[in-house]
Design an enzyme around this catalytic site. Sequence first.
Site, PDB file in Angstrom:
ATOM      1  CE  LYS A 121      46.665  34.277  43.714  1.00 44.97           C
ATOM      2  NZ  LYS A 121      47.839  34.202  42.730  1.00 44.97           N
TER       3      LYS A 121
HETATM    4  C1  E4P Z   1      49.829  31.672  43.336  1.00 47.02           C
HETATM    5  O1  E4P Z   1      48.787  31.656  43.554  1.00 47.02           O
HETATM    6  C2  E4P Z   1      50.807  32.505  43.570  1.00 47.02           C
HETATM    7  O2  E4P Z   1      50.596  33.672  43.146  1.00 47.02           O
HETATM    8  C3  E4P Z   1      52.145  31.738  42.953  1.00 47.02           C
HETATM    9  O3  E4P Z   1      52.230  30.485  43.410  1.00 47.02           O
HETATM   10  C4  E4P Z   1      53.449  32.520  43.425  1.00 47.02           C
HETATM   11  O4  E4P Z   1      54.536  31.864  43.202  1.00 47.02           O
HETATM   12  P1  E4P Z   1      56.023  32.260  43.019  1.00 47.02           P
HETATM   13  O5  E4P Z   1      56.401  32.408  44.516  1.00 47.02           O
HETATM   14  O6  E4P Z   1      56.776  31.133  42.533  1.00 47.02           O
HETATM   15  O7  E4P Z   1      56.129  33.520  42.350  1.00 47.02           O
END
Ligand code: E4P
Length: 226
Positions: free
Chosen positions: A88
């Site tokens: 990622k």
């Molecule tokens: C997923 O890949 C993201 O890191 C995640 O959905 C972030 O979510 P949040 O905005 O609730 O922290």
Amino acid sequence: MKFFLDTADLDEIAEAASWGALAGVTTNPTLYARIGGKLEHFHDHIKRICEIVGPDCPVSAETVAMERKEMVEDGKRLAALAPNVVVKIPTMVEGLAATRELADEGIRVNMTLCFTVPQAILAARSGARYVSPFIGRFDDISEDGIAQVEDIVDALGNYDFRENTVNGEQIEVIAASIRSANHVTQCALMGADIATVPFGVLKKMVSHPLTEKGIESFLNDWEKVK
Ligand code: E4P
């Protein structure tokens, strides 16, 4: 539509995997810190998640490197942990360059923190296997997170990006930062490929008061049959 679980919690992942509908896991530094994770255990933790979900479920592990060289090195280390690890990487210039290098070496990237159509198209052109537009965080700044994901789904759907990606797979949109079951409904209606959801949202997706009431009345009536 596929469902990924948005957590680093092993118990939540094992429980969700046992339900039979889980197609992947996404983690980020905040989610790992939230479960009390420590740097020295991070790689083992990602390996453990990969074992729990099995080789067919992609598991996103995020790099915190900010320079392309370090991103690529870190990405290679992460990808070596298990065949289902997806690296990622945040949407930024260094991230695009690192994504291109990793994709050219056959390593899949999930380009995260995406908020616009141009960002998503650049991610696709750089060879990202997944792009993650965030809904909740966009709503938080008084923008329309759902409309933004819909625009990204529509825009990417206009083109074929397979020549850019690992193994010629088409890029998939992971709707992220999901805060409610209604967000999932909206994402399914617009045709987002994947929704990554916190465990709390996944539980809410299963239940409905009329389902529970119906089960209760069926069980009560069955007592009369006995
Ligand atoms: C997923 O890949 C993201 O890191 C995640 O959905 C972030 O979510 P949040 O905005 O609730 O922290």
